[in-house]
Design a protein around this motif. Sequence first.
Motif, PDB file in Angstrom:
ATOM      1  N   MET A   1       0.245  20.755  -3.124  1.00 28.91           N
ATOM      2  CA  MET A   1       0.114  19.649  -4.071  1.00 28.91           C
ATOM      3  C   MET A   1      -0.766  19.832  -4.864  1.00 28.91           C
ATOM      4  SD  MET A   1       0.459  15.456  -3.507  1.00 28.91           S
ATOM      5  CE  MET A   1       2.116  15.558  -2.782  1.00 28.91           C
ATOM      6  N   ARG A   2      -0.764  19.784  -6.070  1.00 30.48           N
ATOM      7  CA  ARG A   2      -1.683  20.029  -7.079  1.00 30.48           C
ATOM      8  C   ARG A   2      -2.632  18.688  -7.053  1.00 30.48           C
ATOM      9  NH1 ARG A   2       2.538  21.004 -11.174  1.00 30.48           N
ATOM     10  NH2 ARG A   2       2.162  18.883 -11.884  1.00 30.48           N
ATOM     11  N   THR A   3      -3.726  18.904  -7.481  1.00 30.08           N
ATOM     12  CA  THR A   3      -5.083  17.734  -7.735  1.00 30.08           C
ATOM     13  C   THR A   3      -4.419  16.505  -8.288  1.00 30.08           C
ATOM     14  OG1 THR A   3      -6.496  19.333  -7.248  1.00 30.08           O
ATOM     15  CG2 THR A   3      -7.207  17.055  -8.183  1.00 30.08           C
ATOM     16  N   SER A   4      -3.611  16.971  -9.561  1.00 30.55           N
ATOM     17  CA  SER A   4      -3.282  15.841 -10.376  1.00 30.55           C
ATOM     18  C   SER A   4      -2.209  15.008  -9.688  1.00 30.55           C
ATOM     19  CB  SER A   4      -2.824  16.364 -11.729  1.00 30.55           C
ATOM     20  OG  SER A   4      -1.751  17.193 -11.489  1.00 30.55           O
ATOM     21  N   ASP A   5      -1.294  15.596  -8.961  1.00 30.74           N
ATOM     22  CA  ASP A   5      -0.331  15.041  -8.272  1.00 30.74           C
ATOM     23  C   ASP A   5      -0.811  14.173  -7.147  1.00 30.74           C
ATOM     24  OD1 ASP A   5       1.748  16.449  -9.584  1.00 30.74           O
ATOM     25  OD2 ASP A   5       1.935  17.964  -8.112  1.00 30.74           O
ATOM     26  N   THR A   6      -1.855  14.605  -6.482  1.00 30.80           N
ATOM     27  CA  THR A   6      -2.610  13.847  -5.592  1.00 30.80           C
ATOM     28  C   THR A   6      -3.272  12.605  -6.285  1.00 30.80           C
ATOM     29  OG1 THR A   6      -3.034  15.714  -4.325  1.00 30.80           O
ATOM     30  CG2 THR A   6      -4.550  13.594  -3.627  1.00 30.80           C
ATOM     31  N   GLN A   7      -3.816  12.720  -7.325  1.00 29.52           N
ATOM     32  CA  GLN A   7      -4.533  11.638  -7.957  1.00 29.52           C
ATOM     33  C   GLN A   7      -3.476  10.538  -8.550  1.00 29.52           C
ATOM     34  OE1 GLN A   7      -6.654  13.805 -11.115  1.00 29.52           O
ATOM     35  NE2 GLN A   7      -8.679  13.803  -9.696  1.00 29.52           N
ATOM     36  N   GLU A   8      -2.302  11.087  -8.935  1.00 24.07           N
ATOM     37  CA  GLU A   8      -1.329  10.017  -9.550  1.00 24.07           C
ATOM     38  C   GLU A   8      -0.791   9.345  -8.256  1.00 24.07           C
ATOM     39  OE1 GLU A   8       3.165  10.771 -11.435  1.00 24.07           O
ATOM     40  OE2 GLU A   8       1.465  12.246 -12.189  1.00 24.07           O
ATOM     41  N   LEU A   9      -0.602  10.068  -6.910  1.00 25.00           N
ATOM     42  CA  LEU A   9      -0.104   9.274  -5.732  1.00 25.00           C
ATOM     43  C   LEU A   9      -1.133   8.343  -5.506  1.00 25.00           C
ATOM     44  CD1 LEU A   9       1.278  12.147  -3.511  1.00 25.00           C
ATOM     45  CD2 LEU A   9       2.435  10.511  -4.791  1.00 25.00           C
ATOM     46  N   ARG A  10      -2.543   8.597  -5.672  1.00 28.24           N
ATOM     47  CA  ARG A  10      -3.400   7.728  -5.231  1.00 28.24           C
ATOM     48  C   ARG A  10      -3.538   6.343  -6.360  1.00 28.24           C
ATOM     49  NH1 ARG A  10      -7.694  12.182  -3.933  1.00 28.24           N
ATOM     50  NH2 ARG A  10      -7.243  12.683  -1.870  1.00 28.24           N
ATOM     51  N   ALA A  11      -3.257   6.744  -7.231  1.00 28.26           N
ATOM     52  CA  ALA A  11      -3.343   5.703  -8.488  1.00 28.26           C
ATOM     53  C   ALA A  11      -2.113   4.872  -8.495  1.00 28.26           C
ATOM     54  CB  ALA A  11      -3.217   6.301  -9.836  1.00 28.26           C
ATOM     55  N   ASP A  12      -1.074   5.339  -7.810  1.00 30.14           N
ATOM     56  CA  ASP A  12       0.247   4.567  -7.719  1.00 30.14           C
ATOM     57  C   ASP A  12       0.225   3.859  -6.626  1.00 30.14           C
ATOM     58  OD1 ASP A  12       2.959   4.021  -8.400  1.00 30.14           O
ATOM     59  OD2 ASP A  12       3.564   5.022  -6.389  1.00 30.14           O
ATOM     60  N   ALA A  13      -0.497   4.339  -5.427  1.00 29.30           N
ATOM     61  CA  ALA A  13      -0.924   3.242  -4.265  1.00 29.30           C
ATOM     62  C   ALA A  13      -1.847   2.266  -4.592  1.00 29.30           C
ATOM     63  CB  ALA A  13      -1.372   4.325  -3.121  1.00 29.30           C
ATOM     64  N   THR A  14      -2.948   2.702  -5.304  1.00 26.71           N
ATOM     65  CA  THR A  14      -3.789   1.457  -5.644  1.00 26.71           C
ATOM     66  C   THR A  14      -2.900   0.709  -6.504  1.00 26.71           C
ATOM     67  OG1 THR A  14      -5.457   3.156  -5.821  1.00 26.71           O
ATOM     68  CG2 THR A  14      -5.854   1.128  -6.893  1.00 26.71           C
ATOM     69  N   ARG A  15      -2.071   0.914  -7.491  1.00 23.90           N
ATOM     70  CA  ARG A  15      -1.376  -0.154  -8.203  1.00 23.90           C
ATOM     71  C   ARG A  15      -0.586  -0.973  -7.314  1.00 23.90           C
ATOM     72  NH1 ARG A  15      -0.950   4.141 -11.765  1.00 23.90           N
ATOM     73  NH2 ARG A  15       1.171   4.616 -10.951  1.00 23.90           N
ATOM     74  N   ASN A  16       0.212  -0.364  -6.369  1.00 25.21           N
ATOM     75  CA  ASN A  16       1.048  -1.072  -5.550  1.00 25.21           C
ATOM     76  C   ASN A  16       0.329  -2.227  -4.732  1.00 25.21           C
ATOM     77  OD1 ASN A  16       3.446   0.273  -6.244  1.00 25.21           O
ATOM     78  ND2 ASN A  16       3.587   1.767  -4.663  1.00 25.21           N
ATOM     79  N   ARG A  17      -0.889  -1.566  -4.270  1.00 28.81           N
ATOM     80  CA  ARG A  17      -1.588  -2.602  -3.515  1.00 28.81           C
ATOM     81  C   ARG A  17      -2.119  -3.726  -4.404  1.00 28.81           C
ATOM     82  NH1 ARG A  17      -6.373  -4.113  -1.532  1.00 28.81           N
ATOM     83  NH2 ARG A  17      -6.640  -4.278   0.686  1.00 28.81           N
ATOM     84  N   ALA A  18      -2.429  -3.505  -5.509  1.00 27.16           N
ATOM     85  CA  ALA A  18      -2.868  -4.460  -6.302  1.00 27.16           C
ATOM     86  C   ALA A  18      -1.606  -5.623  -6.636  1.00 27.16           C
ATOM     87  CB  ALA A  18      -3.594  -3.875  -7.580  1.00 27.16           C
ATOM     88  N   GLN A  19      -0.612  -4.928  -6.857  1.00 24.96           N
ATOM     89  CA  GLN A  19       0.485  -5.875  -7.335  1.00 24.96           C
ATOM     90  C   GLN A  19       0.754  -6.425  -5.973  1.00 24.96           C
ATOM     91  OE1 GLN A  19       4.096  -3.647  -8.021  1.00 24.96           O
ATOM     92  NE2 GLN A  19       5.441  -5.337  -8.356  1.00 24.96           N
ATOM     93  N   LEU A  20       0.666  -6.112  -4.667  1.00 26.09           N
ATOM     94  CA  LEU A  20       1.125  -6.624  -3.779  1.00 26.09           C
ATOM     95  C   LEU A  20       0.199  -7.953  -3.583  1.00 26.09           C
ATOM     96  CD1 LEU A  20       2.084  -3.945  -1.344  1.00 26.09           C
ATOM     97  CD2 LEU A  20       3.658  -5.778  -1.998  1.00 26.09           C
ATOM     98  N   LEU A  21      -1.042  -7.755  -3.540  1.00 29.53           N
ATOM     99  CA  LEU A  21      -2.131  -8.718  -3.359  1.00 29.53           C
ATOM    100  C   LEU A  21      -1.858  -9.904  -4.796  1.00 29.53           C
ATOM    101  CD1 LEU A  21      -4.779  -8.865  -1.805  1.00 29.53           C
ATOM    102  CD2 LEU A  21      -5.973  -7.859  -3.529  1.00 29.53           C
ATOM    103  N   ASP A  22      -1.644  -9.475  -5.636  1.00 32.85           N
ATOM    104  CA  ASP A  22      -1.330 -10.509  -6.908  1.00 32.85           C
ATOM    105  C   ASP A  22      -0.485 -11.342  -6.585  1.00 32.85           C
ATOM    106  OD1 ASP A  22      -3.595  -9.769  -8.348  1.00 32.85           O
ATOM    107  OD2 ASP A  22      -2.394  -8.543  -9.884  1.00 32.85           O
ATOM    108  N   VAL A  23       0.780 -10.772  -6.248  1.00 32.95           N
ATOM    109  CA  VAL A  23       2.231 -11.588  -5.678  1.00 32.95           C
ATOM    110  C   VAL A  23       1.962 -12.114  -4.526  1.00 32.95           C
ATOM    111  CG1 VAL A  23       4.564 -11.039  -4.944  1.00 32.95           C
ATOM    112  CG2 VAL A  23       3.714  -9.849  -6.746  1.00 32.95           C
ATOM    113  N   ALA A  24       1.377 -11.771  -3.489  1.00 32.01           N
ATOM    114  CA  ALA A  24       0.985 -12.421  -2.174  1.00 32.01           C
ATOM    115  C   ALA A  24       0.054 -13.757  -2.800  1.00 32.01           C
ATOM    116  CB  ALA A  24       0.389 -11.663  -1.304  1.00 32.01           C
ATOM    117  N   THR A  25      -0.793 -13.557  -3.503  1.00 27.41           N
ATOM    118  CA  THR A  25      -1.542 -14.730  -3.699  1.00 27.41           C
ATOM    119  C   THR A  25      -0.663 -15.844  -4.329  1.00 27.41           C
ATOM    120  OG1 THR A  25      -3.670 -13.436  -4.265  1.00 27.41           O
ATOM    121  CG2 THR A  25      -3.600 -15.271  -5.427  1.00 27.41           C
ATOM    122  N   ARG A  26       0.123 -15.455  -5.439  1.00 28.23           N
ATOM    123  CA  ARG A  26       0.817 -16.464  -5.940  1.00 28.23           C
ATOM    124  C   ARG A  26       1.970 -17.025  -5.040  1.00 28.23           C
ATOM    125  NH1 ARG A  26       1.849 -12.459  -9.882  1.00 28.23           N
ATOM    126  NH2 ARG A  26       4.182 -12.433  -9.267  1.00 28.23           N
TER     127      ARG A  26
END
Length: 190
Positions: A1-26
């Motif tokens: 896996m290329r570095t950019s692919d890994t970074q994209e996966l991490r960014a996606d995971a970070t977005r998912n976590r933030a979205q889950l946190l926001d939704v759970a709060t609501r």
Amino acid sequence: MRTSDTQELRADATRNRAQLLDVATRVFASADAEPSMRAIAREAGVGIATLYRHFPTREALVDAVYRDQVTRLTAGAEELLTQVPPPAALRRWMDLFGNWIATKNGMLGTLLAMIESGEVAHAQTRIELLAAIDTLLDAGRATGEIRIDVTAEDLAANLIGIFTVAPPHDHDDRARRLLNILMDGLRAAR
């Protein structure tokens, strides 16, 4: 896996976590009882496995939401003071405090159990919130707009009382009216 692919996966995971946190709060804020983890995942538009990957237990999710809300309150005090004069910052912060109280509705049973077991340091949260209130009061005192005889403990007790008789989101108009009355009482005589 290329570095950019890994970074994209991490960014996606970070977005998912933030979205889950926001939704759970609501969801927690609008719930009368503790919602299921499945309901939170469904509301967030993700599978239950994604939710559990980020928050393996209900306690982990409650802890993350609780800590996020405390951080928003404590950082919010300083941030508001950079945007508006101290009295306006204090009044807006009162609304943030109300949102924090409302969020605890749908997670109260779990949160109380976590406080009782020591998983959540309630005393530390109190210290952090009182410091945020002091920051706002001190700024208002420095400009001569807020009374000098009001303590952070006084204000916290008033806010808890207001949100006990007029829970946010249930009685928004009443809570807003009571907060405005409290704010009038906090202003320094001119």
